[in-house]
Design a protein around this motif. Structure first.
Motif, mmCIF file in Angstrom:
data_model
loop_
_atom_site.group_PDB
_atom_site.id
_atom_site.type_symbol
_atom_site.label_atom_id
_atom_site.label_comp_id
_atom_site.label_asym_id
_atom_site.label_seq_id
_atom_site.Cartn_x
_atom_site.Cartn_y
_atom_site.Cartn_z
ATOM 1 N N UNK A 1 0.832 -1.206 0.000
ATOM 2 C CA UNK A 1 0.000 0.000 0.000
ATOM 3 C C UNK A 1 0.873 1.265 0.000
ATOM 4 N N UNK B 1 -0.601 4.762 -0.889
ATOM 5 C CA UNK B 1 -1.795 4.798 -0.035
ATOM 6 C C UNK B 1 -1.369 4.492 1.412
ATOM 7 N N UNK C 1 -3.440 3.347 4.358
ATOM 8 C CA UNK C 1 -3.833 1.946 4.481
ATOM 9 C C UNK C 1 -2.616 1.048 4.712
ATOM 10 N N UNK D 1 -7.281 -9.320 1.207
ATOM 11 C CA UNK D 1 -7.374 -7.906 0.810
ATOM 12 C C UNK D 1 -8.611 -7.522 0.019
ATOM 13 N N UNK E 1 -8.804 -5.240 -6.433
ATOM 14 C CA UNK E 1 -8.644 -3.819 -6.785
ATOM 15 C C UNK E 1 -9.936 -3.232 -7.359
ATOM 16 N N UNK F 1 -10.695 -3.922 -2.405
ATOM 17 C CA UNK F 1 -9.428 -3.661 -1.708
ATOM 18 C C UNK F 1 -9.304 -2.160 -1.410
ATOM 19 N N UNK F 2 -8.640 -1.815 -0.313
ATOM 20 C CA UNK F 2 -8.402 -0.402 0.003
ATOM 21 C C UNK F 2 -7.772 0.299 -1.203
#
Lengths: 345, 345
Positions: free
Chosen positions: A94, A99, A102, B235, B238, B258-259
């Motif tokens: 991440x 990001x 996260x 996770x 995407x 996913x984040x």
């Protein structure tokens, strides 16, 4: 040391707490040079239930490294550093994707055994991934602008980046707080020419014009929507940067976005559900994006402009108070006497 | 001529109506060769209030041009044409941006004086902007695949395009209807390798595997979310392509993204409000995108693969009925005996 705790809505106090110490070999201890109060700190200031033990607060600070754990290599005692509002390892997938909010091993100030930024010192976990050393003295006039890189400037920039602002996009910014004004600055830096700032406080919107706003709309609600549509041939703008977090700001954003456009939110939403059905987002193919800014990701990008003076985001600070008077800082921001208050420990 | 009208939930009839005629010099009259029933037609089939006058229905058709207005230049009588599910001028700024569903002069079938596609013929406004002539005979075996370009293939592709699917993105597709399956095909065409198809009808998910799904998850709700997370190291993916439109599908999408990822909706939402606050979208920086596909925008891109046989999206049709039996087509799709029904006027 002295640190700020909140005990409930409207109840902010500076108390004595133990000095932070190195707990992990990846920690650093940072003596705070300047901190500040964030618009998002006003949300608990309005709504926090009475909490006898209190909760440390503050997530924006710059300072000088006092000590580092054995495994820290990128900063050393004496370095002036910027701390972004989330701490992160800088190495996980991440973080590599930019990001850091996260991060698989990171977190936020004021959680677990990590204190807050509105204090004399802070234990910074994962110092190598988190802190950015900057070659300036702690009495540099650049300090306020550097402090904005810990949150508000990065947050305004995140809004614009997530919305893909570019020279061909028209932009509306909802909100004339520090994040809104720096969203204007970011949109201008990314090339936008038509930037409509929605806000009703002349001192703030004047600064917004200096940051690059081409138009200011003081009206709100339906009237505000009509005004922005008039300024855009009826269509609304390609991008709306929402820097408030309350439902009327969301509704405003939906009202002024052009079909096919993007609403990018960086105001922390004070609601869970919102209109996303056919009439609001789906029918006109509107994209809704945004979230907590990975401020760490943007520091390298935004730092050169701050250091060479071509931008001066620190102008959002219109008051400086000593840490002992931080309750006055919350009051001044809450009643909108002050745009953003710099805190001097 | 004969045309399909809906008079309320579950009440579909084929009736006699006047033949369509040229009304504007930019019109064309198209004799329908094949039409079909869309998953979105099932929404009014479930919920339409009793309407004594009825409402024409159908928005996917291919056919042969019978007549054109004086200003039409891109198609002529005898041409085999694909009609996308919105008509558009092809020249306004929205059309040039590829958002023909927001065309300044366009519209949708079954509104105003424009009829529907589940009929023997249709008046097509703005024929130059709307219709795409294809050099095939009306009895070509490619006809079913060409028909998917009027909506479902373009819609699946739109979902994937809006989510920026590429070889580095993992993808979940929620829904095993025709759009979901073609979203799988589109994601595969755009290079995605891990494509998790959420659906519980083995015949459909088997076709999904042939279209490129790497995994199938039959479970729903929390169990389905857990299963997708297991397949992705905890996770989520995407990208989530949501091809249903009901709230449980939205919740599923939020649960498996996913984040930092993207939820792209092309199922017409049957709700107005949905969770978009800190826990769902904002905190993990999730982007919500999608909307009605500008199918017209994708025809040129997707047509070569159909013409050379490298893709066969027409495989979503598993039943063909004459127009007179279209009520059976609705029933068969509603009770999930049929994935998608081809209609032969």
């Amino acid at each position: 040391m002295r640190a700020t705790y909140m005990y409930g809505a409207g109840d902010v106090r500076v108390i004595d707490v133990p000095d932070p110490i190195i707990k992990e070999p990846t920690d650093a201890i940072v003596r705070v040079v300047r901190a500040c109060v964030c618009g998002s700190d006003l949300h608990p200031y309005h709504s926090m239930p009475v909490t006898p033990g209190g909760s440390s607060i503050g997530h924006e600070f710059v300072g000088v490294v006092e000590d580092t754990g054995a495994e820290v290599s990128s900063v050393k005692a004496g370095d002036f550093v910027i701390a972004p509002f989330a701490w992160s390892d800088g190495t996980c997938d991440f973080c590599r994707e930019g990001l850091q909010t996260s991060c698989r091993h990171g977190g936020f100030w004021n959680s677990g055994e990590v204190g807050g930024g509105q204090a004399e010192a802070v234990r910074v976990p994962l110092a190598d991934g988190t802190l950015v050393a900057v070659p300036v003295a702690e009495d540099s006039p650049l300090v306020p602008s550097l402090l904005t890189l810990s949150d508000v400037y990065g947050t305004g920039y995140h809004a614009a980046i997530k919305a893909h602002v570019n020279p061909r996009t028209s932009v509306t910014v909802v909100g004339d707080g520090a994040v809104g004004l720096l969203a204007v600055l970011a949109a201008r830096q990314l090339g936008a020419e038509q930037i409509v700032l929605m806000g009703r406080h002349a001192a703030r919107t004047d600064l917004g014009r200096e940051f690059g706003a081409s138009d200011v709309v003081a009206e709100r609600g339906e009237e505000g929507i009509t005004r922005v549509r008039e300024l855009t041939g009826g269509d609304g703008t390609h991008v709306v940067l929402e820097a408030v977090g309350h439902m009327p700001a969301y509704e405003q954003a939906v009202g002024v976005v052009r079909a096919g456009g993007v609403i990018s939110r960086v105001g922390v939403p004070q609601y869970d559900d919102a209109p996303v059905g056919f009439p609001s987002l789906f029918g006109p193919n509107i994209t809704l994006t945004g979230g907590p800014a990975p401020a760490r990701a943007y520091i390298e990008t935004l730092l050169p402009g701050v250091l060479d003076g071509s931008v001066n985001p620190g102008r959002v600070f219109d008051l400086e108070l000593p840490l002992a008077d931080i309750a006055d800082a919350y009051r001044a921001m809450d009643n909108r006497e002050s745009l953003k208050v710099l805190i001097r420990p």
